[in-house]
Design an enzyme around this catalytic site. Structure first.
Site, PDB file in Angstrom:
ATOM      1  CE  LYS A   1      -8.358  13.833 -17.121  1.00 17.86           C
ATOM      2  NZ  LYS A   1      -8.369  13.405 -15.718  1.00 17.86           N
TER       3      LYS A   1
ATOM      4  CE1 TYR B   1     -13.095  16.718 -13.731  1.00 15.65           C
ATOM      5  CE2 TYR B   1     -12.220  16.030 -11.609  1.00 15.65           C
ATOM      6  CZ  TYR B   1     -12.844  15.733 -12.809  1.00 15.65           C
ATOM      7  OH  TYR B   1     -13.212  14.431 -13.068  1.00 15.65           O
TER       8      TYR B   1
ATOM      9  CG  ASP C   1      -5.051  20.153 -11.015  1.00 12.05           C
ATOM     10  OD1 ASP C   1      -4.283  19.839 -11.950  1.00 12.05           O
ATOM     11  OD2 ASP C   1      -6.128  19.569 -10.817  1.00 12.05           O
TER      12      ASP C   1
ATOM     13  NE  ARG D   1      -3.334   0.222   2.897  1.00 13.60           N
ATOM     14  CZ  ARG D   1      -2.965  -0.440   3.993  1.00 13.60           C
ATOM     15  NH1 ARG D   1      -1.943   0.022   4.730  1.00 13.60           N
ATOM     16  NH2 ARG D   1      -3.576  -1.537   4.360  1.00 13.60           N
TER      17      ARG D   1
END
Length: 408
Positions: free
Chosen positions: A223, A126, A198, A73
């Protein structure tokens, strides 16, 4: 920290530079991976393991007491290569990769902020980030303060002694407008508040917010950085102390949003051609933006490198592949145009090799049938169309857009 048995795996090829800093593209291909440690394999292996063995109980104890590599993890060799390479390209001390861009935002906010803290955000974000700040964070007692950061002085009234972070996108999704990173960071730092940016629309090939004063950079790796539309991912990049805390709290027990090693491999593959792809995306998008700006059916165009955008040219090397525009015929005209397109794909993502186009208002109206509170985000009108320009021949894309606009 890297265990001694992995030190040879993650060399940065600095010995190849003979004291000279290697270029962006060279580092995007080579940083943090030494083929000699993996039987001369040129591509990093995909480590499909959920846990790690130790030579002895004492070694296990030592690893645990020093935050060592116990479980997949928090650590995987493939994802660590990606984290180190992204941090290097972004100019950060350390990085953390997670399952999606939204997982990155959740990890960031839920790790750094607590009940009664305040978060200042730009008033256009967003859409899923908007849902998080409007619906999610208030449930945890975190106050969100939307501000128009196109005027950085607005921070003076927005920031209080409870403010822990200023967060914004640039270029802004879906408007492709630009915020001045340096000016915002200067204001926020003057009030002892960190800044997170961002930078998904730009990627580190075109913009590196840390160089302009930001403390933390967020990417949706889905992206441009991956660039092929075949996997999801997110990243946080910044100073080593903050990133250690994001891993040890956010990833370990708040979100648990571990990126799969296979996704990390695919993103590493995409990263190797990032600079070349961004050049093509940017050149084609600028040509399309200029065509649309001159078209009689088009009311407005927003693209960072149209001549009047001086801030973009100060902090970006090219304009990226994202643009927004509106038609004189508004909502119905946008729908008609999208249905007439033959080459450009109607889809909601961005940054792929394929050109993708999206009409937010149409999707909103469909969502309102099941979510009555759904609304367009600040600054987004019903006419707005978002276009992610791909890697096709730009003449073919222009021809497709022209024929789709012909009847409007």
């Amino acid at each position: 920290m890297t265990g001694s048995n992995q030190q040879g795996n993650l060399q940065d090829h600095s010995d190849l530079s003979h004291g000279v800093c290697l270029g962006f593209d060279t580092r995007a291909i080579h940083h943090a991976f030494d083929p000699a440690a993996f039987s001369r394999a040129v591509q990093p292996p995909v480590f499909l393991t959920s846990t790690y063995g130790f030579e002895s109980v004492a070694a296990n104890d030592a690893a645990a007491s020093h935050g060592g590599r116990l479980y997949a993890r928090e650590y995987n060799p493939t994802t660590e290569i990606l984290e180190q390479r992204l941090a290097n390209l972004e100019g950060a001390e350390a990085g953390l990769v997670v399952t999606t861009g939204m997982a990155a935002f959740g990890t960031l906010i839920l790790s750094l902020l607590s009940q009664d803290d305040e978060l200042v955000v730009h008033n256009t974000l967003y859409s899923n980030t908007v849902a998080m700040v409007e619906q999610g964070l208030p449930r945890f007692g975190i106050k969100v303060v939307p501000v128009d950061l196109s005027e950085p002085s607005n921070l003076d009234a927005a920031i209080t002694d409870k403010t822990k972070l200023v967060y914004f996108e640039t270029p802004v999704n879906p408007l492709s407008t630009i915020l001045d990173i340096a000016a915002i960071a200067e204001r926020a730092h003057g009030l002892n508040v960190k800044v997170a940016v961002d930078s998904t629309f730009a990627s580190p090939a075109l913009q590196r917010p840390i160089e302009h004063g930001a403390d933390i950079v967020l990417h949706s790796l889905t992206k441009y950085i991956n660039g092929h539309g075949d996997t999801l991912g997110g990243a946080l990049l910044g100073d080593a102390e903050t990133l250690h805390m994001l891993r040890e709290t956010g990833l370990r027990y708040i979100t648990g949003a571990t990126l799969s090693p296979h996704s990390a491999f695919l993103i590493l593959r995409g990263l190797k051609t990032l600079s070349l792809r961004m050049e093509r995306h940017s050149a084609s998008a600028l040509a399309i933006a200029r065509m649309l700006e001159a078209h009689p059916a088009v009311a407005w165009v927003s693209y960072p490198f149209l001549e009047s955008r001086s801030i973009a040219r100060k902090q970006m090397t090219q304009g990226s592949g994202m643009l927004a525009f509106g038609l004189h015929s508004g909502f119905e005209g946008a729908r008609t145009m999208l249905d007439r397109l033959q080459l450009v794909t109607r889809a909601v993502s961005l940054g792929d090799t394929d050109s993708l186009i999206y009409h937010p208002a149409s999707i909103l109206r469909a969502r309102q049938s099941i979510r009555k509170d759904a609304h367009l985000i600040e600054g987004v009108g019903e006419d707005l169309v978002r276009l992610s320009v791909g890697l096709e021949d730009v003449s073919d894309l222009i021809a497709d857009l022209r024929q789709a606009l012909q009847v409007l």
